[in-house]
Scaffold this active site. Structure first.
Site, PDB file in Angstrom:
ATOM      1  N   ASP A  67       0.790  -1.253   0.000  1.00 17.69           N
ATOM      2  CA  ASP A  67       0.000   0.000   0.000  1.00 17.69           C
ATOM      3  C   ASP A  67       0.818   1.299   0.000  1.00 17.69           C
ATOM      4  OD1 ASP A  67      -1.907  -1.952   0.185  1.00 17.69           O
ATOM      5  OD2 ASP A  67      -2.721  -1.309   2.109  1.00 17.69           O
TER       6      ASP A  67
ATOM      7  N   LYS B 274      -6.644  -4.897  -3.127  1.00 21.11           N
ATOM      8  CA  LYS B 274      -7.271  -5.550  -1.972  1.00 21.11           C
ATOM      9  C   LYS B 274      -8.271  -4.586  -1.337  1.00 21.11           C
ATOM     10  CE  LYS B 274      -3.470  -4.374   1.233  1.00 21.11           C
ATOM     11  NZ  LYS B 274      -4.199  -3.604   2.219  1.00 21.11           N
TER      12      LYS B 274
ATOM     13  N   CYS C 157      -2.011  -2.582   7.911  1.00 17.79           N
ATOM     14  CA  CYS C 157      -1.982  -3.519   6.775  1.00 17.79           C
ATOM     15  C   CYS C 157      -0.776  -4.451   6.789  1.00 17.79           C
ATOM     16  CB  CYS C 157      -2.083  -2.740   5.468  1.00 17.79           C
ATOM     17  SG  CYS C 157      -3.709  -1.972   5.278  1.00 17.79           S
TER      18      CYS C 157
HETATM   19  N1  TIU Z   1      -2.593   0.246   4.349  1.00 20.44           N
HETATM   20  C1  TIU Z   1      -3.059   0.481   5.570  1.00 20.44           C
HETATM   21  O1  TIU Z   1      -2.355   0.277   6.553  1.00 20.44           O
HETATM   22  N2  TIU Z   1      -4.326   1.021   5.685  1.00 20.44           N
HETATM   23  C2  TIU Z   1      -4.722   1.853   6.706  1.00 20.44           C
HETATM   24  O2  TIU Z   1      -5.866   2.297   6.748  1.00 20.44           O
HETATM   25  N3  TIU Z   1      -3.767   2.161   7.635  1.00 20.44           N
HETATM   26  C3  TIU Z   1      -3.892   3.052   8.672  1.00 20.44           C
HETATM   27  O3  TIU Z   1      -2.964   3.105   9.485  1.00 20.44           O
HETATM   28  N4  TIU Z   1      -4.963   3.817   8.777  1.00 20.44           N
END
Ligand code: TIU
Length: 248
Positions: free
Chosen positions: A37, A142, A175
Site C-alpha cells: 500500500d 485488496k 496492513c
Molecule cells: N494500508 C493500511 O495500513 N491502511 C490503513 O488504513 N492504515 C492506517 O494506518 N490507517
C-alpha cells in the site's frame, strides 16, 4: 518465477539474514518482496491517511530505503508484489462498517484533492512514482487491510513456489501486521524490514515490530534492510520468469 517443471533445475541458494529473533534463512528464488500500500492515499496530504487525522510525513522516510530494496530485488530477479488498498468505483466491495468508521467529512468514495478517496483508478489510489511497479510485477488490489482477504494472493504465491516473504510498506500496525499474521497462519515465513515499514505513530512502529519477533518469532522475523542486502551479496541474477496477472 519459474514454472514448477523447471524450478527444480534452479540451484538453491540459501542465505541467512541477520535478524531478530534469529537468522532468517531464505532462498531468493522462492522469496517474494511484498510492498504493501505505498499509495498516494496513505503518503500524501489530502489522501485517506491524512483524512483520518494522521501526520503523513511519518511515512515518507521509508521511501528511500524501500527504493534500494526494490532495486536490489529487481537486480536479483526476485518475485515482486505491490498491493493497493481500495475499492470499486461503486463501493460495492466496501463494507458499510468501513465506510462509516471515523465519521469522516470526506469518506471513502468522496472527492478529494487526488481524486475519489481510496477508489481504484483514481490518482490517490496509485502507487507513488518513486516505487512505480514495472511490467511483469504483480499489482494486487485488496479491499481490506490484509493482502490475503478477498484476493488471489495465496494462489499466486503457491503457483510460483513462493514460501518466504520479505514484507515492506504501510502501515506497520495495520496492513503490514494483518498481512504478516495471516501469511504466518498460511505457512509463509515472513521477514519484515524495520526501516521499510512505517506507522503514523512512533510507539506503534516500535511495538508493532517487537510484536512480530517476540516469543521466538511468533509472527516472523525483523531486520533492517541493509542486513538483507548484505546477506545476498553479491546479487545473483536468478533469471526467473516473472509472475504476472492480467490487468496489473
Ligand atoms: N494500508 C493500511 O495500513 N491502511 C490503513 O488504513 N492504515 C492506517 O494506518 N490507517
Amino acid at each position: 518465477m519459474l514454472p514448477e517443471s523447471e524450478r527444480s533445475s534452479t540451484p538453491a541458494r540459501s542465505v541467512a539474514v541477520a535478524a531478530t529473533p534469529y537468522p532468517f534463512e531464505m532462498d531468493p528464488a522462492t522469496t517474494a518482496l511484498v510492498i504493501i500500500d505505498m499509495q498516494r492515499d496513505f503518503l500524501y496530504p489530502g489522501g485517506f491517511g491524512a483524512l483520518l487525522g494522521n501526520d503523513v510525513s511519518m511515512l515518507l522516510k521509508i521511501v528511500e530505503p524501500l527504493q534500494a530494496v526494490l532495486a536490489f530485488a529487481r537486480a536479483c530477479g526476485m518475485a515482486i508484489i505491490h498491493t493497493r488498498e481500495g475499492h470499486r468505483p461503486d463501493l460495492a466491495d466496501c463494507p458499510p462498517s468501513k465506510l462509516a468508521r471515523g465519521r469522516l467529512d470526506t469518506p471513502i468514495g468522496a472527492e478529494g484533492p487526488n481524486g475519489r478517496i481510496l477508489v481504484r483508478g483514481e490518482h490517490g489510489h496509485g502507487i507513488i512514482d518513486e516505487l512505480a511497479p514495472l511490467g511483469g510485477e504483480i499489482v494486487l488490489d485488496k479491499p481490506g487491510k490484509g493482502a490475503f482477504f478477498a484476493t488471489d494472493l495465496d494462489h499466486i504465491l503457491r503457483n510460483a513456489g513462493v514460501t518466504h516473504l520479505v514484507v515492506t510498506g504501510v502501515t506497520t500496525e495495520v496492513c503490514v501486521h494483518t498481512t504478516v499474521r495471516e501469511a504466518n497462519d498460511r505457512g509463509f515465513e515472513c521477514l519484515v524490514l524495520s526501516d521499510c515499514v512505517a506507522s503514523y505513530f512512533a510507539e506503534f512502529q516500535e511495538v508493532g515490530l517487537r510484536m512480530i519477533a517476540a516469543q521466538g518469532g511468533i509472527f516472523g522475523w525483523v531486520a533492517p534492510s541493509q542486513d538483507l542486502i548484505s546477506a545476498m551479496q553479491p546479487p545473483v541474477e536468478l533469471s526467473l520468469v516473472p509472475i504476472t496477472t492480467q490487468g496489473a
